[in-house]
Design a protein around this motif. Sequence first.
Motif, PDB file in Angstrom:
ATOM      1  N   GLU A 280       0.813  -1.212   0.000  1.00 28.74           N
ATOM      2  CA  GLU A 280       0.000   0.000   0.000  1.00 28.74           C
ATOM      3  C   GLU A 280       0.852   1.272   0.000  1.00 28.74           C
ATOM      4  N   GLY A 281       2.177   1.094  -0.046  1.00 37.00           N
ATOM      5  CA  GLY A 281       3.067   2.255  -0.063  1.00 37.00           C
ATOM      6  C   GLY A 281       3.357   2.831   1.304  1.00 37.00           C
ATOM      7  N   ARG A 282       3.130   2.053   2.356  1.00 38.88           N
ATOM      8  CA  ARG A 282       3.369   2.532   3.719  1.00 38.88           C
ATOM      9  C   ARG A 282       4.677   1.971   4.253  1.00 38.88           C
ATOM     10  N   LEU A 283       5.465   2.819   4.895  1.00 38.78           N
ATOM     11  CA  LEU A 283       6.699   2.352   5.531  1.00 38.78           C
ATOM     12  C   LEU A 283       6.338   1.438   6.693  1.00 38.78           C
ATOM     13  N   THR A 284       6.984   0.285   6.756  1.00 37.99           N
ATOM     14  CA  THR A 284       6.633  -0.693   7.786  1.00 37.99           C
ATOM     15  C   THR A 284       7.325  -0.417   9.110  1.00 37.99           C
ATOM     16  N   GLY A 285       8.482   0.227   9.074  1.00 37.80           N
ATOM     17  CA  GLY A 285       9.262   0.423  10.291  1.00 37.80           C
ATOM     18  C   GLY A 285      10.117  -0.778  10.638  1.00 37.80           C
ATOM     19  N   SER A 286       9.967  -1.872   9.894  1.00 36.88           N
ATOM     20  CA  SER A 286      10.774  -3.070  10.154  1.00 36.88           C
ATOM     21  C   SER A 286      12.202  -2.905   9.667  1.00 36.88           C
ATOM     22  N   VAL A 287      12.386  -2.061   8.669  1.00 37.86           N
ATOM     23  CA  VAL A 287      13.707  -1.820   8.083  1.00 37.86           C
ATOM     24  C   VAL A 287      14.053  -0.350   8.265  1.00 37.86           C
ATOM     25  N   VAL A 288      15.266  -0.085   8.704  1.00 40.79           N
ATOM     26  CA  VAL A 288      15.696   1.301   8.854  1.00 40.79           C
ATOM     27  C   VAL A 288      15.859   1.915   7.473  1.00 40.79           C
ATOM     28  N   ASP A 289      15.036   2.915   7.204  1.00 37.53           N
ATOM     29  CA  ASP A 289      15.126   3.642   5.939  1.00 37.53           C
ATOM     30  C   ASP A 289      15.850   4.954   6.237  1.00 37.53           C
ATOM     31  N   PHE A 290      17.141   5.017   5.909  1.00 40.94           N
ATOM     32  CA  PHE A 290      17.937   6.171   6.309  1.00 40.94           C
ATOM     33  C   PHE A 290      17.480   7.457   5.626  1.00 40.94           C
ATOM     34  N   PHE A 291      17.018   7.345   4.386  1.00 44.25           N
ATOM     35  CA  PHE A 291      16.550   8.540   3.697  1.00 44.25           C
ATOM     36  C   PHE A 291      15.311   9.091   4.401  1.00 44.25           C
ATOM     37  N   HIS A 292      14.363   8.209   4.703  1.00 50.89           N
ATOM     38  CA  HIS A 292      13.154   8.657   5.397  1.00 50.89           C
ATOM     39  C   HIS A 292      13.487   9.122   6.809  1.00 50.89           C
ATOM     40  N   GLN A 293      14.393   8.391   7.478  1.00 51.96           N
ATOM     41  CA  GLN A 293      14.758   8.765   8.840  1.00 51.96           C
ATOM     42  C   GLN A 293      15.439  10.129   8.869  1.00 51.96           C
ATOM     43  N   GLU A 294      16.285  10.388   7.869  1.00 46.74           N
ATOM     44  CA  GLU A 294      16.939  11.696   7.813  1.00 46.74           C
ATOM     45  C   GLU A 294      15.909  12.799   7.635  1.00 46.74           C
ATOM     46  N   ARG A 295      14.934  12.573   6.758  1.00 45.75           N
ATOM     47  CA  ARG A 295      13.893  13.576   6.541  1.00 45.75           C
ATOM     48  C   ARG A 295      13.085  13.798   7.818  1.00 45.75           C
ATOM     49  N   ALA A 296      12.765  12.698   8.525  1.00 43.18           N
ATOM     50  CA  ALA A 296      11.982  12.826   9.749  1.00 43.18           C
ATOM     51  C   ALA A 296      12.757  13.575  10.824  1.00 43.18           C
ATOM     52  N   GLU A 297      14.054  13.245  10.953  1.00 41.33           N
ATOM     53  CA  GLU A 297      14.857  13.905  11.974  1.00 41.33           C
ATOM     54  C   GLU A 297      15.114  15.363  11.620  1.00 41.33           C
ATOM     55  N   MET A 298      15.310  15.649  10.331  1.00 42.98           N
ATOM     56  CA  MET A 298      15.474  17.034   9.914  1.00 42.98           C
ATOM     57  C   MET A 298      14.214  17.837  10.205  1.00 42.98           C
ATOM     58  N   TYR A 299      13.046  17.199   9.983  1.00 46.46           N
ATOM     59  CA  TYR A 299      11.797  17.899  10.259  1.00 46.46           C
ATOM     60  C   TYR A 299      11.657  18.171  11.747  1.00 46.46           C
ATOM     61  N   ALA A 300      11.987  17.134  12.563  1.00 44.34           N
ATOM     62  CA  ALA A 300      11.882  17.315  14.013  1.00 44.34           C
ATOM     63  C   ALA A 300      12.864  18.369  14.507  1.00 44.34           C
ATOM     64  N   MET A 301      14.059  18.386  13.896  1.00 51.63           N
ATOM     65  CA  MET A 301      15.094  19.313  14.329  1.00 51.63           C
ATOM     66  C   MET A 301      14.759  20.746  13.944  1.00 51.63           C
ATOM     67  N   THR A 302      14.111  20.910  12.795  1.00 48.62           N
ATOM     68  CA  THR A 302      13.878  22.256  12.290  1.00 48.62           C
ATOM     69  C   THR A 302      12.413  22.670  12.330  1.00 48.62           C
ATOM     70  N   LYS A 303      11.561  21.833  12.909  1.00 51.27           N
ATOM     71  CA  LYS A 303      10.137  22.174  12.913  1.00 51.27           C
ATOM     72  C   LYS A 303       9.925  23.524  13.603  1.00 51.27           C
ATOM     73  N   ALA A 304       8.851  24.173  13.204  1.00 53.43           N
ATOM     74  CA  ALA A 304       8.613  25.545  13.653  1.00 53.43           C
ATOM     75  C   ALA A 304       8.501  25.628  15.167  1.00 53.43           C
ATOM     76  N   THR A 305       9.239  26.575  15.749  1.00 52.62           N
ATOM     77  CA  THR A 305       9.150  26.852  17.172  1.00 52.62           C
ATOM     78  C   THR A 305       8.953  28.353  17.370  1.00 52.62           C
ATOM     79  N   GLU A 306       8.246  28.694  18.415  1.00 56.05           N
ATOM     80  CA  GLU A 306       7.940  30.084  18.700  1.00 56.05           C
ATOM     81  C   GLU A 306       9.124  30.716  19.421  1.00 56.05           C
ATOM     82  N   ILE A 307       9.815  31.629  18.746  1.00 56.14           N
ATOM     83  CA  ILE A 307      10.996  32.244  19.348  1.00 56.14           C
ATOM     84  C   ILE A 307      10.641  33.516  20.103  1.00 56.14           C
TER      85      ILE A 307
END
Length: 624
Positions: A280-307
Amino acid sequence: MSRTMTTVALPRPVPPHRSASSIVTLTSPIAIEPINTQQVSSAAPAPIPNKHIPVCPTGPAPVREPNTPPPSPAREDAPRRISLLCPPSKFERVESGSLAIYKISPGDVAAALDYISRQPLPDPSQVFPWLHGLHPSNHIQQTFFMSRSKSVRQMPNCLRGITVVKADGDLSVARLKGAIAPNELLRPDSEGEFVEVDPREGFSVRNFQIQAAKTAVTSDIIVYGEDASLVRKLGWEIASAQSKWRKKHDSAPKYHTFTCVSPFMDFENKHSGIVATDSEGRLTGSVVDFFHQERAEMYAMTKATEISRNVWMGPTLDPGGEEERRYDILIECSDLGRLNPAALQAIAEGSSDDETPLHLDFPSSGSILPPTWSHAEADGILDTCKWLWHLSHGSVPTKSDADIDGDSSMSDVSEATEVEMCRPRKILIHCADGYTESTMLGIAYFSYSTGRPVHQAWLDLHTKMKRNFFAYPTDVALLTSIAARLLHESPVCADMSLLEITNLVKNEPRWLTSLDGSFPSRIVDYMYLGNLVHANNPDLLKAMGIGQILSVGETAMWRDGDLEQWGPDNVLVVEKVQDNGIDPLTKEFEKCMEFIGTSWSAQRNCDFGPLPCGRVAKCYYLHR
């Protein structure tokens, strides 16, 4: 494992507050051999993120065997198998002339991938620099490695990996662990030939984009899919490519092609551990997908914060999305942006209650260059900060404060005795990655809106607000030049005298003089990754609460007494390992990990006192 980066040594000016005689080296300098950079072509292929994720761990063979039964009993003197696919005698063989392919089941695919993932990798010296890319016509690449390793290694014979190929090439669905598309290893419109990926010109030891094809020619290859005719056709093409490769490389081992024609549901139901993306095109989480993980971590690292009140910093959002509708005004910082505070003023003074987000722009970090920048540009930055303040606080100067041209006076907010109240606006300062282009405006507004001097705003935005950023030396010069005006015109400093503001600004810390604009990057709360410029700025590291330094392959230069103040036990320098794509790090890992472990256990004994935010300093590590 081998380092795949290179360092080019350039003369670095000594900061004004350091005298040349007061500088000492932490260790003896490490010579970096020069290369003829004039021969490097600008047409060198640009590195892209590694597409092929290896399944083999690094390091030596484990002391104890994994707690799983072997595939078959073996004598003690029998050579250790490195793959369950070699020899392929247990698999059904299909022949076509001189070529052969083998049929394989989902269960055998899963077993083969599991087995090879637990085998040790060969010593880096056996596979590098071949994996960097050594085209016969690329003389500068050849010369660089030959002058350092005395011989340029040909294709290694010690490798037998497994490359998994999805026959239809659609990796967005039904993707197995590490699977690649056919066009990543085969030449288009060819009768079965591997692509030639070694760069013909240019110099690079970061050719990550060629690794899938490089490892494919040293692998048994599994082709899978549900379309039997497509799988078989691709299988014969790959078998042909392997045959042609062996004829071209006489000493190359014989690798084999396997085909798996089974419903993908068989993998999902019985071998889900190797399913990266389901049908169905869904990431299972059973395999480490470094490209997806990098995108997720970059989003978490840079997600909008109220300064600051109603002002956020973050990445550019999807147009028309739900997140975008949270904001009233979105200011994109880019190289094409321009100073336009009048647009903000028009929004503040307008009466429109349109709920559609408004999009504006602003120059990116590093795009306003001293000493060529003008007073008009400085005024534009200040005016932008002021109108951001008014919009985020729901206020606007009354008409009595307007000048003869009808524009609002921006000389000093404290002089505006009357304001009209309106709806506060939510504002997002954004750029593609959430920090690179927006840093200059973010620091300027953070200083203006909080009344902190620029150096303190720089530090607090990172340590307290947890924002990552990347500024340029030009931003340091620009922001320090307008630091007094940022505070003088800030509503927060309305009760401060000009003398008090001047004293705040002139008492700049010593680390600001050596700042290149960037801070070490926060990897986790107790570990930072920095460069040699950061290592050469111990005052900055102390201000950030960093207590230990692990420096790999670089020589930092400190003033007399700095090392004693820091503590020799808190500094580890690993020598003779350069960023040249040749020197391996594997032999240094144990020493580095022991240093980090020892430092971690002693974190409460840090001598640098509390962090600027008032909490007890942890022991961080700066790794270069």
